[in-house]
Design a protein around this motif. Structure first.
Motif, mmCIF file in Angstrom:
data_model
loop_
_atom_site.group_PDB
_atom_site.id
_atom_site.type_symbol
_atom_site.label_atom_id
_atom_site.label_comp_id
_atom_site.label_asym_id
_atom_site.label_seq_id
_atom_site.Cartn_x
_atom_site.Cartn_y
_atom_site.Cartn_z
ATOM 1 N N TYR A 101 0.739 -1.201 0.029
ATOM 2 C CA TYR A 101 0.127 -0.106 0.038
ATOM 3 C C TYR A 101 0.777 1.218 -0.087
ATOM 4 O O TYR A 101 0.223 2.241 -0.627
ATOM 5 N N SER A 102 1.943 1.340 0.679
ATOM 6 C CA SER A 102 2.771 2.349 0.569
ATOM 7 C C SER A 102 4.350 1.968 0.948
ATOM 8 O O SER A 102 4.438 0.786 1.170
ATOM 9 N N ILE A 103 5.094 2.838 1.131
ATOM 10 C CA ILE A 103 6.701 2.239 1.479
ATOM 11 C C ILE A 103 6.738 1.537 2.570
ATOM 12 O O ILE A 103 7.725 0.700 2.965
ATOM 13 N N ASP A 104 5.843 1.830 3.678
ATOM 14 C CA ASP A 104 5.919 1.081 4.849
ATOM 15 C C ASP A 104 4.650 0.243 5.451
ATOM 16 O O ASP A 104 4.910 -0.188 6.382
ATOM 17 N N GLU A 105 3.615 0.085 4.371
ATOM 18 C CA GLU A 105 2.662 -0.611 4.804
ATOM 19 C C GLU A 105 2.171 -1.678 3.981
ATOM 20 O O GLU A 105 2.351 -1.496 2.621
ATOM 21 N N THR A 106 1.726 -3.001 4.287
ATOM 22 C CA THR A 106 1.255 -4.040 3.270
ATOM 23 C C THR A 106 0.031 -4.627 3.784
ATOM 24 O O THR A 106 0.281 -4.720 4.995
ATOM 25 N N PHE A 107 -1.111 -4.719 3.090
ATOM 26 C CA PHE A 107 -2.053 -5.175 3.281
ATOM 27 C C PHE A 107 -1.927 -6.764 2.976
ATOM 28 O O PHE A 107 -1.416 -7.239 1.986
ATOM 29 N N VAL A 108 -2.343 -7.894 3.892
ATOM 30 C CA VAL A 108 -2.005 -8.884 3.764
ATOM 31 C C VAL A 108 -3.539 -9.914 3.664
ATOM 32 O O VAL A 108 -4.122 -9.748 4.694
ATOM 33 N N ASP A 109 -3.661 -10.916 2.771
ATOM 34 C CA ASP A 109 -5.064 -11.598 2.930
ATOM 35 C C ASP A 109 -4.890 -12.740 3.794
ATOM 36 O O ASP A 109 -3.665 -13.579 3.490
ATOM 37 N N LEU A 110 -5.199 -12.969 5.019
ATOM 38 C CA LEU A 110 -5.195 -13.847 5.979
ATOM 39 C C LEU A 110 -6.120 -15.027 5.851
ATOM 40 O O LEU A 110 -6.312 -15.957 6.677
ATOM 41 N N SER A 111 -7.058 -15.112 4.750
ATOM 42 C CA SER A 111 -8.146 -16.158 4.677
ATOM 43 C C SER A 111 -7.170 -17.295 4.586
ATOM 44 O O SER A 111 -6.228 -17.527 3.758
ATOM 45 N N GLY A 112 -7.876 -18.470 5.214
ATOM 46 C CA GLY A 112 -7.380 -19.749 5.166
ATOM 47 C C GLY A 112 -6.701 -20.152 6.102
ATOM 48 O O GLY A 112 -6.120 -21.413 6.215
ATOM 49 N N PHE A 113 -6.094 -19.345 6.975
ATOM 50 C CA PHE A 113 -5.240 -19.704 7.890
ATOM 51 C C PHE A 113 -6.022 -20.119 9.439
ATOM 52 O O PHE A 113 -5.387 -20.614 10.262
ATOM 53 N N GLY A 114 -7.224 -19.873 9.360
ATOM 54 C CA GLY A 114 -8.163 -20.319 10.459
ATOM 55 C C GLY A 114 -7.485 -20.074 11.750
ATOM 56 O O GLY A 114 -7.238 -18.874 12.133
ATOM 57 N N GLU A 115 -7.450 -21.082 12.430
ATOM 58 C CA GLU A 115 -6.879 -20.815 13.892
ATOM 59 C C GLU A 115 -5.663 -20.316 14.257
ATOM 60 O O GLU A 115 -5.158 -19.673 15.249
ATOM 61 N N ARG A 116 -4.650 -20.456 13.081
ATOM 62 C CA ARG A 116 -3.493 -20.093 12.973
ATOM 63 C C ARG A 116 -3.072 -18.771 12.690
ATOM 64 O O ARG A 116 -1.931 -18.346 12.847
ATOM 65 N N MET A 117 -4.318 -17.908 12.397
ATOM 66 C CA MET A 117 -4.201 -16.770 11.843
ATOM 67 C C MET A 117 -3.372 -15.730 12.791
ATOM 68 O O MET A 117 -2.361 -15.017 12.099
ATOM 69 N N ILE A 118 -3.462 -15.724 14.021
ATOM 70 C CA ILE A 118 -2.804 -14.784 14.908
ATOM 71 C C ILE A 118 -1.259 -15.342 15.298
ATOM 72 O O ILE A 118 -0.211 -14.404 14.969
ATOM 73 N N ALA A 119 -1.142 -16.602 14.955
ATOM 74 C CA ALA A 119 0.390 -17.142 15.098
ATOM 75 C C ALA A 119 1.042 -16.831 13.996
ATOM 76 O O ALA A 119 2.452 -16.316 14.005
ATOM 77 N N GLN A 120 0.370 -16.879 12.692
ATOM 78 C CA GLN A 120 0.793 -16.426 11.139
ATOM 79 C C GLN A 120 1.481 -15.151 11.302
ATOM 80 O O GLN A 120 2.432 -14.788 11.086
ATOM 81 N N ALA A 121 0.544 -14.137 12.046
ATOM 82 C CA ALA A 121 0.834 -12.662 12.015
ATOM 83 C C ALA A 121 1.868 -12.425 12.769
ATOM 84 O O ALA A 121 3.101 -11.730 12.392
ATOM 85 N N SER A 122 1.941 -13.360 13.858
ATOM 86 C CA SER A 122 3.238 -13.082 14.863
ATOM 87 C C SER A 122 4.376 -13.554 14.171
ATOM 88 O O SER A 122 5.803 -12.916 14.159
ATOM 89 N N ASP A 123 4.429 -14.627 13.456
ATOM 90 C CA ASP A 123 5.708 -15.184 12.741
ATOM 91 C C ASP A 123 6.260 -14.121 11.749
ATOM 92 O O ASP A 123 7.329 -13.901 11.514
ATOM 93 N N MET A 124 5.190 -13.581 11.273
ATOM 94 C CA MET A 124 5.551 -12.645 9.945
ATOM 95 C C MET A 124 6.285 -11.576 10.642
ATOM 96 O O MET A 124 7.246 -11.038 10.000
ATOM 97 N N ARG A 125 5.782 -10.896 11.888
ATOM 98 C CA ARG A 125 6.268 -9.694 12.258
ATOM 99 C C ARG A 125 7.737 -10.024 12.676
ATOM 100 O O ARG A 125 9.126 -9.322 12.479
ATOM 101 N N GLN A 126 7.727 -11.405 13.386
ATOM 102 C CA GLN A 126 9.322 -11.886 13.926
ATOM 103 C C GLN A 126 10.156 -11.984 12.682
ATOM 104 O O GLN A 126 11.528 -11.358 12.818
#
Length: 426
Positions: A101-126
């Motif tokens: 979306y901009s030099i420092d922001e990205t939208f990510v489609d998280l559909s399909g991760f179900g229960e793992r959604m939050i864990a996935q976001a956390s891994d991504m940050r890490q």
DNA sequence: TCTGGGGTCCTAGGACCC
DNA sequence: TCTGGGGTCCTAGGACCC
């Protein structure tokens, strides 16, 4: 429920980039200045705590900077652009569908991760943190507008520890009750004032507004926004970058321009740069606008603002064509004596419109007798690519560059210039 | 006194974003 | 002395058409 969307947003991005390459900047107040060292466009948390506002002019902060030893940087877009690419590369490993979306922001489609959604976001940050050194926050929700809001909450409220999930009803109500309307994506100063006049102060109040009423206040844009706050997606994720419609090169002058000659030189440089940008994207332009104006922050001085637009026939990305057209516009717009007309111009630029992919450009029924030779621009770009920007310029740019901007505190191009590589002492 | 109706296209300007 | 730069979208209104 709609598919969950995450917004991953780099914290104080430009400052974080500077910190990656100079760990001594950790924990101390840091700011990055706009072009021409004009105003603050990025601030570390420490700088924010000292009351440095976004967009604050540098010359008014001299005292604070001195007093608190704030570290100041000119903006280094080459470095930030390259770091941004690295962040996006990492994010791409987590979901096949995303939008930069901009030099420092990205939208990510998280559909399909179900229960793992939050864990996935956390891994991504890490992973972003480990691979690039850049800290981020993540907001998750059913729509882009809510994801932006979630990200805001993740940044502001330490309880969320960097990840805020607004797909949870209780958390969503809690956050919307506490976020002022002015912080919502799409609510600017004008809309904020209109809403406040009606007693609407919080995001939850705006969410409750009937759609027809929203449309009356702020057209279809505000109506969509309200729907998005309710979790109804109206703005999709755009994976492929849409064909851009316009392009601009505009600059403030390091020292004000008082003669037509100086203005011409600056506009020549801006038009050449614009032509270069066009060619690098494989585009041609159909119209060009040249403009210039005096310092609007000094209303007590004589003010003049002018702009002219002309068609480019044939459509072109040739530096000579664009410079010629820009100077023609400027000559028509200039008023009074060419050497001195009593005005001090502080900003000038060119804007290109009607952009089209070069080989789809319409051909002329009667082509010019001596068409531009594309090989010349190819050679120009090749030389400047190999030996550095501005190695070869059009003579109309002049050589004094008195209008050139300031950048007194630029950090090295750590990642894109060999001579700027950091040295390690063992 | 009474003076059509329904379109499209383009541009300028406002609002917003990072 | 010194206040960034580069985008997008929407609407209203004028010009023009049949």
């Amino acid at each position: 429920m709609a598919d969950p969307i995450a917004l991953i947003d780099c914290n104080n991005f430009y400052v974080s980039c500077e910190r990656v390459f100079d760990p001594r900047l950790a924990g101390v107040p840091v700011i990055v200045l706009s072009n021409n060292d004009g105003c603050a466009i990025a601030r570390s948390e420490e700088a924010k705590a000292l009351g440095i506002k976004m967009g604050a002019p540098a010359f008014k902060m001299r005292d604070v900077i001195e007093r608190h030893g704030i570290r100041v940087f000119s903006s280094n877009y080459t470095l930030y652009g390259d770091m941004s690419r690295r962040v996006v590369d990492t994010i791409g490993g987590f979901s096949p569908r995303f939008e930069v979306y901009s030099i420092d922001e990205t939208f990510v489609d998280l559909s399909g991760f179900g229960e793992r959604m939050i864990a996935q976001a956390s891994d991504m940050r890490q992973e972003v943190r480990e691979r690039t050194g850049i800290p981020t926050c993540v907001g998750i929700a059913a729509t882009k507008t809510l994801a932006k809001l979630a990200n805001f909450a993740a940044k502001k409220n330490p309880l969320f520890a960097g990840i805020c999930n607004l797909t949870d009803d209780a958390i969503r109500d809690y956050v919307l009750d506490r976020v002022p309307i002015g912080e919502i994506w799409g609510v600017g100063a004008a809309t904020e004032a209109k809403l406040q006049a009606q007693g609407i102060l919080w995001a939850s109040q705006l969410r409750a507004m009937p759609l027809p009423h929203a449309r009356k206040i702020g057209t279809v844009v505000l109506e969509r926004l309200v729907a998005e706050l309710r979790g109804v997606p109206c703005i999709g994720i755009e994976e492929v970058e849409p064909q851009r419609k316009g392009m601009a090169v505009t600059r403030s002058a390091g020292t004000p321009m008082t003669s037509f000659d100086e203005l011409s030189q600056a506009l020549s440089a801006h038009a050449s740069r614009a032509a270069e940008k066009l060619r690098s994207h494989g585009l041609v332009a159909g119209t060009i606008t040249a403009f210039f104006h005096t310092n609007r922050h000094k209303p007590e001085r004589p003010q003049h603002s002018a702009s002219r637009t002309t068609r480019l026939t044939p459509m072109s990305a040739d530096s000579f064509d664009l410079v010629e057209a820009a100077l023609r516009c400027a000559a028509r717009a200039w008023k009074g004596d060419r050497d001195h007309n009593g005005y001090a111009y502080t900003k000038a630029g060119v804007i290109l419109d009607d952009l089209v992919v070069a080989d789809k450009a319409p051909r002329l029924l009667f082509p010019p007798d001596r068409p531009r030779d594309a090989r010349l621009m190819g050679a120009l770009d090749a030389v400047n690519d190999r030996f550095g920007k501005k190695t070869l310029v059009l003579a109309s740019e002049g050589y004094k560059r008195s209008w050139a901007l300031r950048a007194d505190h630029r950090s090295p191009r750590y990642t894109t210039r060999l001579s700027d590589l950091p040295t390690v002492n063992i």
